[in-house]
Write a protein that holds these residues in place. Structure first.
Motif, PDB file in Angstrom:
ATOM      1  N   ASN A   1      16.867  34.093  47.576  1.00  0.00           N
ATOM      2  CA  ASN A   1      17.783  34.754  48.505  1.00  0.00           C
ATOM      3  C   ASN A   1      19.194  34.850  47.932  1.00  0.00           C
ATOM      4  OD1 ASN A   1      15.771  35.176  50.369  1.00  0.00           O
ATOM      5  ND2 ASN A   1      16.292  33.381  51.601  1.00  0.00           N
ATOM      6  N   LEU A   2      19.630  33.806  47.242  1.00  0.00           N
ATOM      7  CA  LEU A   2      20.944  33.814  46.613  1.00  0.00           C
ATOM      8  C   LEU A   2      21.019  34.880  45.521  1.00  0.00           C
ATOM      9  CD1 LEU A   2      23.748  32.497  46.437  1.00  0.00           C
ATOM     10  CD2 LEU A   2      22.776  30.896  44.794  1.00  0.00           C
ATOM     11  N   VAL A   3      19.982  34.955  44.717  1.00  0.00           N
ATOM     12  CA  VAL A   3      19.936  35.963  43.650  1.00  0.00           C
ATOM     13  C   VAL A   3      19.885  37.367  44.252  1.00  0.00           C
ATOM     14  CG1 VAL A   3      18.515  36.868  41.756  1.00  0.00           C
ATOM     15  CG2 VAL A   3      18.958  34.415  41.924  1.00  0.00           C
ATOM     16  N   LEU A   4      19.106  37.541  45.308  1.00  0.00           N
ATOM     17  CA  LEU A   4      19.029  38.846  45.967  1.00  0.00           C
ATOM     18  C   LEU A   4      20.392  39.256  46.512  1.00  0.00           C
ATOM     19  CD1 LEU A   4      17.229  41.199  46.942  1.00  0.00           C
ATOM     20  CD2 LEU A   4      16.846  39.895  49.033  1.00  0.00           C
ATOM     21  N   ALA A   5      21.078  38.335  47.167  1.00  0.00           N
ATOM     22  CA  ALA A   5      22.413  38.632  47.694  1.00  0.00           C
ATOM     23  C   ALA A   5      23.385  38.973  46.568  1.00  0.00           C
ATOM     24  CB  ALA A   5      22.935  37.446  48.510  1.00  0.00           C
ATOM     25  N   ALA A   6      23.319  38.240  45.468  1.00  0.00           N
ATOM     26  CA  ALA A   6      24.205  38.504  44.322  1.00  0.00           C
ATOM     27  C   ALA A   6      23.915  39.874  43.710  1.00  0.00           C
ATOM     28  CB  ALA A   6      24.054  37.404  43.278  1.00  0.00           C
ATOM     29  N   MET A   7      22.641  40.218  43.629  1.00  0.00           N
ATOM     30  CA  MET A   7      22.278  41.531  43.075  1.00  0.00           C
ATOM     31  C   MET A   7      22.767  42.661  43.983  1.00  0.00           C
ATOM     32  SD  MET A   7      18.504  40.861  41.320  1.00  0.00           S
ATOM     33  CE  MET A   7      17.771  41.922  42.473  1.00  0.00           C
ATOM     34  N   VAL A   8      22.650  42.478  45.280  1.00  0.00           N
ATOM     35  CA  VAL A   8      23.122  43.490  46.222  1.00  0.00           C
ATOM     36  C   VAL A   8      24.644  43.613  46.124  1.00  0.00           C
ATOM     37  CG1 VAL A   8      23.382  44.037  48.690  1.00  0.00           C
ATOM     38  CG2 VAL A   8      21.154  43.331  47.789  1.00  0.00           C
ATOM     39  N   ALA A   9      25.335  42.493  46.022  1.00  0.00           N
ATOM     40  CA  ALA A   9      26.801  42.523  45.891  1.00  0.00           C
ATOM     41  C   ALA A   9      27.211  43.274  44.626  1.00  0.00           C
ATOM     42  CB  ALA A   9      27.369  41.104  45.880  1.00  0.00           C
ATOM     43  N   ALA A  10      26.558  42.969  43.525  1.00  0.00           N
ATOM     44  CA  ALA A  10      26.894  43.633  42.262  1.00  0.00           C
ATOM     45  C   ALA A  10      26.580  45.122  42.323  1.00  0.00           C
ATOM     46  CB  ALA A  10      26.132  42.976  41.116  1.00  0.00           C
ATOM     47  N   LEU A  11      25.425  45.456  42.873  1.00  0.00           N
ATOM     48  CA  LEU A  11      25.027  46.856  42.970  1.00  0.00           C
ATOM     49  C   LEU A  11      25.961  47.636  43.891  1.00  0.00           C
ATOM     50  CD1 LEU A  11      22.891  48.830  41.956  1.00  0.00           C
ATOM     51  CD2 LEU A  11      21.447  48.146  43.866  1.00  0.00           C
TER      52      LEU A  11
END
Length: 176
Positions: free
Chosen positions: A8-18
């Motif tokens: 979930n943390l990685v998913l949130a970070a990827m969404v933030a970066a994208l």
């Protein structure tokens, strides 16, 4: 830390970066800020319907995009607050075709007065005219990116096997 928490943390970070990259990209074309917006990154605002972990990523991504592209601190705060509220409401939507409504409506409420104030600087007839114009342009731009770009994401992402563990259990993705 559990596997799902890391995911979930990685998913949130990827969404933030994208979101940040897409928001910056829209800014290059003059579409990311101001009273007439068609910010491509807003297509991602439907993601909390499928992935609740995407919501914090959207908030961080919006804040970074506003911080990098908008000269107005009020936009940094109100724009980010609007995204946070819209993400929370999107998570609560019962059907996939309603997932785009919270970003459209929340941005239509929060952002037009802010940009009208930025343009006019006082509450008068010109403010209300600018506010009305901004509301129309925000609704059109937001609906365009949320429905034309965001809705296909709701169909495509559940098909990706690596993302299935993060899917909201009650989410009803559109059928093919």
């Amino acid at each position: 830390m559990r596997k799902s928490a890391v995911f979930n943390l990685v998913l949130a970070a990827m969404v933030a970066a994208l979101y940040t990259v897409m928001g910056y990209f829209a800014g290059i074309f003059g579409l990311g800020f101001g009273p007439v917006q068609c910010r491509f990154a807003e297509a991602l605002t439907v993601l909390p319907f499928l992935f609740p972990a995407a919501a914090p990523g959207l908030v961080v991504g919006c804040f970074l995009t506003n911080l990098l592209g908008s000269p107005f601190p009020m936009d940094w705060l109100l724009g980010t607050l609007a995204t946070a509220i819209a993400a929370w409401l999107t998570m609560k939507m019962p059907k996939w075709y309603l997932a785009a409504l919270p970003p459209i409506l929340v941005n239509a409420i929060f952002l037009p007065p802010m940009w009208a104030w930025t343009d006019v600087g006082a509450i008068n007839t010109a403010f209300w005219m600018a506010c009305g114009f901004n509301a129309v342009t925000f609704i059109i731009g937001e609906a365009l990116v949320c429905y034309v770009l965001g809705t296909p994401l709701l169909k495509l992402l559940p098909k990706i096997s690596v993302l299935r563990p993060a899917l909201r259990q009650t989410a009803q993705a559109p059928s093919v």
